[in-house]
Write a protein that holds these residues in place. Structure first.
Motif, PDB file in Angstrom:
ATOM      1  N   ASP A  49       0.836  -1.199   0.000  1.00  0.00           N
ATOM      2  CA  ASP A  49       0.000   0.000   0.000  1.00  0.00           C
ATOM      3  C   ASP A  49       0.870   1.247   0.000  1.00  0.00           C
ATOM      4  O   ASP A  49       1.852   1.329   0.747  1.00  0.00           O
ATOM      5  CB  ASP A  49      -0.890   0.040   1.251  1.00  0.00           C
ATOM      6  CG  ASP A  49      -1.739  -1.206   1.412  1.00  0.00           C
ATOM      7  OD1 ASP A  49      -2.039  -1.835   0.388  1.00  0.00           O
ATOM      8  OD2 ASP A  49      -2.093  -1.536   2.555  1.00  0.00           O
ATOM      9  N   LYS A  51       0.789   5.729  -1.620  1.00  0.00           N
ATOM     10  CA  LYS A  51       0.088   6.746  -2.418  1.00  0.00           C
ATOM     11  C   LYS A  51       0.165   6.359  -3.892  1.00  0.00           C
ATOM     12  O   LYS A  51       1.221   5.931  -4.374  1.00  0.00           O
ATOM     13  CB  LYS A  51       0.731   8.123  -2.190  1.00  0.00           C
ATOM     14  CG  LYS A  51       0.649   8.621  -0.753  1.00  0.00           C
ATOM     15  CD  LYS A  51       1.196  10.037  -0.627  1.00  0.00           C
ATOM     16  CE  LYS A  51       2.678  10.111  -0.922  1.00  0.00           C
ATOM     17  NZ  LYS A  51       3.485   9.415   0.106  1.00  0.00           N
ATOM     18  N   PRO A  52      -0.924   6.530  -4.642  1.00  0.00           N
ATOM     19  CA  PRO A  52      -0.920   6.155  -6.062  1.00  0.00           C
ATOM     20  C   PRO A  52      -0.266   7.239  -6.920  1.00  0.00           C
ATOM     21  O   PRO A  52      -0.904   7.864  -7.766  1.00  0.00           O
ATOM     22  CB  PRO A  52      -2.413   6.001  -6.372  1.00  0.00           C
ATOM     23  CG  PRO A  52      -3.081   6.961  -5.447  1.00  0.00           C
ATOM     24  CD  PRO A  52      -2.270   6.950  -4.187  1.00  0.00           C
ATOM     25  N   ARG A 237      -8.508   1.135  -1.040  1.00  0.00           N
ATOM     26  CA  ARG A 237      -8.786   2.135  -2.064  1.00  0.00           C
ATOM     27  C   ARG A 237      -9.275   3.406  -1.362  1.00  0.00           C
ATOM     28  O   ARG A 237     -10.340   3.924  -1.655  1.00  0.00           O
ATOM     29  CB  ARG A 237      -9.851   1.626  -3.051  1.00  0.00           C
ATOM     30  CG  ARG A 237      -9.316   0.660  -4.106  1.00  0.00           C
ATOM     31  CD  ARG A 237      -8.338   1.352  -5.039  1.00  0.00           C
ATOM     32  NE  ARG A 237      -7.847   0.508  -6.120  1.00  0.00           N
ATOM     33  CZ  ARG A 237      -6.778  -0.256  -6.037  1.00  0.00           C
ATOM     34  NH1 ARG A 237      -6.099  -0.312  -4.908  1.00  0.00           N
ATOM     35  NH2 ARG A 237      -6.378  -0.972  -7.057  1.00  0.00           N
ATOM     36  N   GLU A 240      -4.754   5.625   0.986  1.00  0.00           N
ATOM     37  CA  GLU A 240      -3.710   4.932   0.235  1.00  0.00           C
ATOM     38  C   GLU A 240      -4.349   3.815  -0.570  1.00  0.00           C
ATOM     39  O   GLU A 240      -5.468   3.379  -0.272  1.00  0.00           O
ATOM     40  CB  GLU A 240      -2.647   4.381   1.183  1.00  0.00           C
ATOM     41  CG  GLU A 240      -1.842   5.475   1.863  1.00  0.00           C
ATOM     42  CD  GLU A 240      -0.572   4.949   2.486  1.00  0.00           C
ATOM     43  OE1 GLU A 240      -0.465   3.728   2.676  1.00  0.00           O
ATOM     44  OE2 GLU A 240       0.310   5.769   2.778  1.00  0.00           O
ATOM     45  N   PHE A 241      -3.619   3.362  -1.581  1.00  0.00           N
ATOM     46  CA  PHE A 241      -4.104   2.302  -2.458  1.00  0.00           C
ATOM     47  C   PHE A 241      -3.227   1.068  -2.293  1.00  0.00           C
ATOM     48  O   PHE A 241      -2.023   1.174  -2.063  1.00  0.00           O
ATOM     49  CB  PHE A 241      -4.033   2.756  -3.923  1.00  0.00           C
ATOM     50  CG  PHE A 241      -5.187   3.601  -4.369  1.00  0.00           C
ATOM     51  CD1 PHE A 241      -5.839   3.325  -5.555  1.00  0.00           C
ATOM     52  CD2 PHE A 241      -5.626   4.676  -3.610  1.00  0.00           C
ATOM     53  CE1 PHE A 241      -6.904   4.113  -5.988  1.00  0.00           C
ATOM     54  CE2 PHE A 241      -6.681   5.466  -4.020  1.00  0.00           C
ATOM     55  CZ  PHE A 241      -7.323   5.175  -5.214  1.00  0.00           C
ATOM     56  N   LEU A 243      -1.280  -1.242  -4.221  1.00  0.00           N
ATOM     57  CA  LEU A 243      -0.689  -1.124  -5.552  1.00  0.00           C
ATOM     58  C   LEU A 243      -0.111  -2.440  -6.065  1.00  0.00           C
ATOM     59  O   LEU A 243       0.175  -2.567  -7.257  1.00  0.00           O
ATOM     60  CB  LEU A 243       0.407  -0.057  -5.544  1.00  0.00           C
ATOM     61  CG  LEU A 243      -0.050   1.358  -5.164  1.00  0.00           C
ATOM     62  CD1 LEU A 243       1.149   2.298  -5.097  1.00  0.00           C
ATOM     63  CD2 LEU A 243      -1.076   1.886  -6.151  1.00  0.00           C
ATOM     64  N   ASN A 264      -0.650  -0.421 -11.103  1.00  0.00           N
ATOM     65  CA  ASN A 264      -0.085   0.917 -11.257  1.00  0.00           C
ATOM     66  C   ASN A 264      -1.185   1.938 -11.535  1.00  0.00           C
ATOM     67  O   ASN A 264      -2.129   1.656 -12.285  1.00  0.00           O
ATOM     68  CB  ASN A 264       0.927   0.946 -12.405  1.00  0.00           C
ATOM     69  CG  ASN A 264       2.254   0.331 -12.023  1.00  0.00           C
ATOM     70  OD1 ASN A 264       2.688   0.429 -10.883  1.00  0.00           O
ATOM     71  ND2 ASN A 264       2.914  -0.299 -12.989  1.00  0.00           N
ATOM     72  N   PRO A 265      -1.084   3.132 -10.962  1.00  0.00           N
ATOM     73  CA  PRO A 265      -2.093   4.174 -11.206  1.00  0.00           C
ATOM     74  C   PRO A 265      -2.224   4.486 -12.693  1.00  0.00           C
ATOM     75  O   PRO A 265      -1.227   4.620 -13.405  1.00  0.00           O
ATOM     76  CB  PRO A 265      -1.542   5.377 -10.441  1.00  0.00           C
ATOM     77  CG  PRO A 265      -0.641   4.800  -9.403  1.00  0.00           C
ATOM     78  CD  PRO A 265      -0.040   3.580 -10.027  1.00  0.00           C
TER      79      PRO A 265
END
Length: 289
Positions: A49, A51-52, A237, A240-241, A243, A264-265
């Protein structure tokens, strides 16, 4: 605004600040060992996890000296580098951030690259455990799970050379983002993030009620759990995401298997399942890279 209103506002602010997690950095780590893992070996899993705001990729590294290793790398953010990996000898490693304040974590000069050093130089948990004082006392604060075909080594690293470790040879193991060792917890657990506590309880609950021996497919299903909402679930979601999901299946015999999901974002989520056999380690890059 009257004195009573001001006092109430200060009180509310204090309560809200107390509820803010000590750190937003997060990952969830878990493992099954021995009779809890299909094939009698180990299963090691990480939900990553962050930030995206960056890109992740798989890279096969062949150092000038030491073992080749495959890693999940973060690129283009404020904390780039290796986030999970496995070497050609079957030693795998995953990591999570600690709840030590970020300003203290950032000021650790010269303490980078412990995961790469471990993968390039160690073939087993026993060999690494024998060098623990040399390796972990010089590492940045983090939580590590390291596995071979028989054992999982759990390591908690604090500041100023402080660390603890435990070898697990059967059952399950779990970690999120606060210290579990009682001595280190007394020093560093002034605040435990809400998400860290909820995710730890949730993965322990799922492992306790799950049917064992666990399989790679079962661990993959656990990784997508969204029981506790966008900020506190295993698959997140929210602030934080999640990833990436990284799962290594290390049976007592035969090749290791890796299942990695990269989210990936701004890109289509991808899933790769790789058999880490002799042919794989002979390639220059993993498939699709």
């Amino acid at each position: 605004m009257g004195r009573g209103t001001k006092a109430l506002s200060v009180t509310l602010l204090s309560v809200l600040l107390a509820l803010v997690p000590a750190t937003l950095d997060a990952c969830t780590l878990w493992a099954a060992i021995g009779d809890k893992a299909e094939g009698g070996g180990t299963l090691l899993s990480k939900n990553r996890d962050w930030k995206p705001d960056h890109h992740q990729s798989l890279k096969l590294v062949r150092p000038r000296e030491g073992f080749a290793y495959l890693g999940l790398w973060a690129e283009g953010n404020d904390d780039p580098g290796l986030k999970a990996g496995v070497n050609e000898k079957g030693l795998s490693i995953i990591s999570a951030s600690t709840n030590i304040p970020r300003k203290d974590r950032a000021s650790q000069p010269g303490k980078h690259g412990v995961m790469s050093r471990i993968l390039a130089n160690y073939a087993s948990v026993d060999a690494l455990a024998a060098d623990a004082a040399k390796i972990f006392s010089q590492a940045r604060t983090s939580f590590l799970m390291i596995a071979d075909r028989r054992k999982v080594l759990m390591v908690e690293i604090g500041l100023e050379g402080k660390f603890s470790m435990k070898v697990v040879e059967s059952g399950t193991a779990t970690h999120t983002n606060h210290f579990l060792d009682p001595k280190l917890a007394l020093i560093y657990n002034g605040k435990i993030g809400t998400s860290s506590a909820i995710r730890l309880a949730r993965i322990r609950e799922l492992l306790a009620r799950g049917e064992s021996p666990f399989t790679l497919a079962q661990f993959a299903a656990l990784s997508r759990d969204q029981h506790d909402g966008p900020d506190n679930s295993l698959w997140r979601r929210g602030k934080e995401f999640t990833l990436a999901s990284w799962i290594i299946d290390s049976p007592t015999a035969g090749p290791l298997r890796l299942r990695v999901v990269i989210a990936n974002p701004g890109e289509v989520e991808s899933t790769k399942e790789l058999e880490l056999n002799a042919a794989f380690w002979g390639k220059k890059q993993p498939p699709g890279q």
